[in-house]
Motif scaffolding. Structure first.
Motif, PDB file in Angstrom:
ATOM      1  N   LYS A  79       0.813  -1.214   0.000  1.00  0.00           N
ATOM      2  CA  LYS A  79       0.000   0.000   0.000  1.00  0.00           C
ATOM      3  C   LYS A  79       0.847   1.264   0.000  1.00  0.00           C
ATOM      4  O   LYS A  79       0.579   2.205  -0.752  1.00  0.00           O
ATOM      5  N   ALA A  90      -3.109   4.606  -3.324  1.00  0.00           N
ATOM      6  CA  ALA A  90      -3.592   3.257  -3.604  1.00  0.00           C
ATOM      7  C   ALA A  90      -5.051   3.104  -3.180  1.00  0.00           C
ATOM      8  O   ALA A  90      -5.494   3.652  -2.169  1.00  0.00           O
ATOM      9  N   GLU A  94      -7.929   0.553  -1.938  1.00  0.00           N
ATOM     10  CA  GLU A  94      -8.111  -0.718  -1.241  1.00  0.00           C
ATOM     11  C   GLU A  94      -9.597  -0.975  -1.044  1.00  0.00           C
ATOM     12  O   GLU A  94     -10.343  -0.075  -0.657  1.00  0.00           O
ATOM     13  N   TYR A 114      -3.877  -3.915  -3.646  1.00  0.00           N
ATOM     14  CA  TYR A 114      -3.949  -2.460  -3.739  1.00  0.00           C
ATOM     15  C   TYR A 114      -3.852  -2.057  -5.213  1.00  0.00           C
ATOM     16  O   TYR A 114      -2.978  -2.544  -5.942  1.00  0.00           O
TER      17      TYR A 114
END
Length: 851
Positions: free
Chosen positions: A267, A292, A294, A315
């Motif tokens: 990440k 990123a 998620e 990610y």
């Protein structure tokens, strides 16, 4: 000692007999499978589990007709299944029951994709023990293997396996010998793997495994008893490295930018990308990824996506690159971060920018309803999709510059992408499938279908109350509610809650609509913003062709009608009901703005329709395609209204429910896509490619129209510039030759002498020695190649000869009408093309070379 030797001798005899039996059944089984038409028939012929009850037969009939799924209801409560008295191996992960084992051929793997063989062994004394009712021939048929990632799952019912397979289905000798082997392809998914052998206690559960009815999987896991688990299979290389890039389209005024999205297991490692034009040594400045993205469990609307189907999807990283040179499109790029920094060994991907807006030729591939295919022995967690792998491979082939003079510029998949339906690991498999074949090298666009978006109203209320919800309800997305498709694929969508957009690609303007949310012409945001796109963003002088894509069809030949809504405030989701809604609210706008073509999915077939003003008010086509000559058929000349295509053929099982509606001109039941070529402002060619059977051309069509005044003005401007440049070049060459002649003659020659010599040379060397000796018909092959290559990319379907443009279409198109013989009173009858029918042509090279 004698007793021991005798026992040992008997044991060796038993093992030898068992090995020979296994070898015999393996060889015989392999031979048998080659004789069968499908893997399914092999399994059904040897298993009483394939017998359907009346209820199941009705349900399967419903699934085939409706293209939907029953609700995930009536799931029994169960405890986490655990092995009975397991014996753990020294690794601490593997275990066995009754000395039954499951072993992977290797425990260390590397790379994006690793083939691996898993062997299941049941001891001979257990197999031959008549007192054991849990290892009979019938129970062995219910043994299945789940591939788990992450490995060492403690609650097997809380995390679905990423793949599974039935042992006896692929190892015919298993029931007799107790030894079975399965082949799995393991894709890099950021975690280690292990394999668990299950025995299903309920024969109907295994029947559901075989038929992939995903709504039964909670019961299947609860009814299955784990028997053995393998050692952990780990990665030797970086399992979290950046992989599966996909090129997307981003919103910009001149469309010179593309996006690159990729996935990693990290990440906060400063993900980045660098690129350069192909052939250049120096890289452009490195571009850092956006923050990123998620996806967490609490973002989903319901099960299985936020329950046993959930798996962390990694990610998602995103960056944009811009083409700064109009005549350069090919580039190469690398992905990296702080841990896997750029170096000589870093993988280099090759990609292409979009053609410039207004380009003279643009090629698009269009289709819907894909799914995930596999080359190993596994099934995946979806109902549909095996041919999707071949469709992806075909798209990769036709997007290569070295195999096509007009390769695919961009791909649009309009709805029902992976059929993950809440089993999140399927999205990893889907990304590997798409990225490895084509999505890493050409722009890939998507929009939402029912299997990405639709869910129960109660799920929206509980988990996504503030979001835009679907019109139809039901369980089709498995609780995903659009979260995964939005996170994984970048498009020019208005926002995550407004999945509609317009974008210029070369000389085509594409309008993408979301048929799953409100499009009412009186009240919806979507309608208002789509209209604004057509009014303010679409410019026919730059993009002369206008197409619309959406998932549920606004014109479809289907018997599926009058489906009871999922709840009181939801709409009828049947084909006919949705078609009427689109015809009432959206189609008039398509007619007003002179949309050329509309593309739909959802119905798993290929359908080509006539040009139609309205399905609600008309009973005849406004214009049907015509046959102009023996080698030129399915021509739409100067259509005034949209021509509709259903292309739900990306991999899903067919829904054969056409009823020969008056507007239908062609129906095909094969898996593939439309390969669309907009050559200029007046000529567009399309063909339906059968991706499963050697890229055959099963349908083709032309749209030919007159130039508009704007087009004519643009063409005149271009022609004037070309003429001016040619004249100036001619004068420069003529002056240079005269000067040379002047100097050669000692500077005494006059200007007229130099011009006379030049004129005589031109007459002799150009006009006399370079006459075209070809027959007239060959000289006027407007779209044929001139380099001697007999393969023409634009052969017509069911025609052995390449397209030869008749003189009237090129020289006198505006003043000459072509009449369709034998087609005045009605359209061409529906032609369902089977694999054996006709003599379909294969796509070649060299389209429009001399147009």
């Amino acid at each position: 000692s004698g007793t021991t030797n005798t026992t040992h001798h008997i044991y060796l005899q038993m093992m030898t007999t068992r090995s020979l039996l296994f070898l015999f059944f393996s060889l015989f089984g392999g031979f048998t499978k080659t004789l069968l038409t499908s893997r399914a028939s092999s399994f059904e012929s040897s298993s009483v589990l394939s017998l359907e009850t009346d209820d199941e037969r009705e349900r399967n009939k419903y699934f085939g007709r409706v293209n939907s799924h029953n609700a995930l209801s009536g799931i029994r409560k169960f405890q986490s299944p655990l092995p009975i008295d397991p014996t753990y191996g020294p690794d601490g992960n593997s275990y066995s029951t009754d000395e039954v084992t499951i072993k992977a051929e290797k425990t260390k793997i590397s790379g994006d994709k690793t083939p691996i063989t898993v062997t299941v062994t049941v001891p001979i004394d257990v197999l031959n023990n008549d007192s054991r009712t849990d290892y009979t021939s019938e129970t062995l048929k219910r043994h299945w293997v789940g591939v788990y990632s992450p490995a060492n799952a403690s609650m097997l019912n809380e995390t679905a396996p990423v793949k599974y397979s039935i042992v006896e289905k692929y190892s015919n000798a298993y029931v007799a010998s107790g030894i079975g082997g399965l082949n799995f392809d393991l894709h890099k998914m950021r975690e280690d793997f292990d394999f668990v052998l299950f025995s299903s206690n309920d024969p109907q559960s295994t029947h559901a495994i075989y038929h992939k009815n995903f709504s039964d999987w909670a019961n299947i896991l609860g009814d299955s008893q784990p028997i053995a688990r393998s050692e952990r299979v780990t990665f030797e290389d970086d399992k979290d490295e950046p992989i599966v890039p996909r090129i997307g389209v981003t919103k910009s005024d001149d469309q010179k930018k593309v996006s690159i999205t990729w996935t990693s297991g990290r990440k906060d490692a400063n993900a980045k990308v660098r690129w350069r034009y192909v052939g250049e040594a120096n890289w452009e400045p490195t571009i850092a990824s956006e923050p990123a993205v998620e996806v967490t469990k609490d973002q989903f609307c319901g099960a299985p996506a936020n329950a046993f189907g959930y798996r962390h999807s990694g990610y998602q990283h995103y960056a944009e690159i811009e083409n700064k040179v109009d005549n350069k499109r090919a580039f190469e790029y690398q992905l990296g971060d702080d841990i896997s920094d750029f170096k000589e060994s870093t993988r280099v991907y090759k990609g292409k920018f979009l053609p410039v807006v207004g380009a003279s030729h643009t090629t698009l591939a269009l289709f819907a309803d894909m799914g995930v295919g596999t080359t190993d022995d596994s099934e995946t967690w979806r109902e549909y999709g095996q041919p999707g792998l071949q469709v992806a491979e075909s798209l990769g082939d036709l997007s290569n510059d070295n195999t096509n003079k007009h390769p695919i510029d961009a791909v649009f998949l309009f709805g029902d992408l992976s059929y993950a339906v809440g089993y999140i690991s399927v999205w990893d498999e889907f990304l590997h499938q798409m990225s490895s074949y084509f999505a890493h090298k050409i722009p890939f666009l998507v929009n939402s279908g029912n299997h990405e978006f639709d869910y129960f109203e109660s799920g929206w209320d509980a988990h996504a109350s503030g979001r835009t919800r679907d019109l139809y309800g039901g369980h089709d997305s498995g609780g995903e509610c659009g979260v995964m498709s939005n996170a994984l694929f970048n498009t020019p969508r208005k926002s995550t809650e407004k999945d509609w957009f317009g974008v210029a690609i070369g000389n085509i303007f594409v309008v993408s609509i979301n048929t799953e949310v409100d499009f009412n012409s009186m009240s919806s945001d979507q309608y208002a913003e789509l209209r604004m796109i057509l009014e303010t963003e679409f410019d026919r002088t730059k993009t002369p062709w206008l197409i619309v894509v959406g998932h549920r069809p606004g014109l479809v030949d289907s018997s599926y009608a009058e489906e009871a809504p999922a709840s009181a405030n939801k709409k009828d989701s049947s084909d006919v009901a949705v078609m009427k809604e689109i015809q009432e609210h959206l189609w008039p706008m398509f007619v007003e703005f002179k949309v050329d073509m509309v593309f739909w999915g959802h119905n798993h077939a290929y359908q080509r329709s006539c040009s139609l003003k309205s399905q609600l008010t008309e009973t005849e086509c406004s214009l049907k395609s015509k046959t102009v000559s023996e080698n030129l058929n399915n021509v739409y000349e100067k259509p005034e209204y949209p021509i509709s295509f259903v292309v739900g053929t990306g991999g899903a099982e067919f829904t054969k429910n056409d009823v020969n509606m008056f507007f239908t001109e062609k129906v095909v039941y094969e898996h593939g896509f439309v390969d669309l070529h907009a050559h200029n402002s007046t000529h567009l060619f399309g063909r339906f490619i059968d991706a499963v059977n050697g890229n055959r051309v099963l349908d083709s069509f032309w749209i030919i129209r007159e130039s508009s005044s704007e087009d004519a003005m643009k063409d005149n401007t271009n022609h004037t510039a070309a003429i001016f440049f040619t004249v100036m070049l001619f004068l420069a060459v003529m002056t240079s030759i005269w000067y040379w002649y002047y100097k050669k003659n000692g500077g005494t020659a006059t200007i007229s002498g130099g011009l006379h010599a030049f004129s005589s040379s031109v007459k002799k060397n150009l006009f006399q020695n370079s006459r075209d000796a070809r027959p007239r018909a060959q000289r006027f092959q407007a779209f044929a190649d001139d380099d001697g290559d007999s393969n023409n990319e634009f052969v017509m379907a069911d025609s052995p000869s390449p397209y030869e443009a008749p003189t009237s279409l090129r020289e006198n198109y505006a003043s000459k009408e072509h009449h369709h013989q034998g087609n005045e009173s009605g359209g061409e009858s529906i032609n369902v093309v089977d694999e054996e029918e006709g003599s379909p042509s294969r796509p070649g090279n060299n389209p429009f070379a001399n147009f």
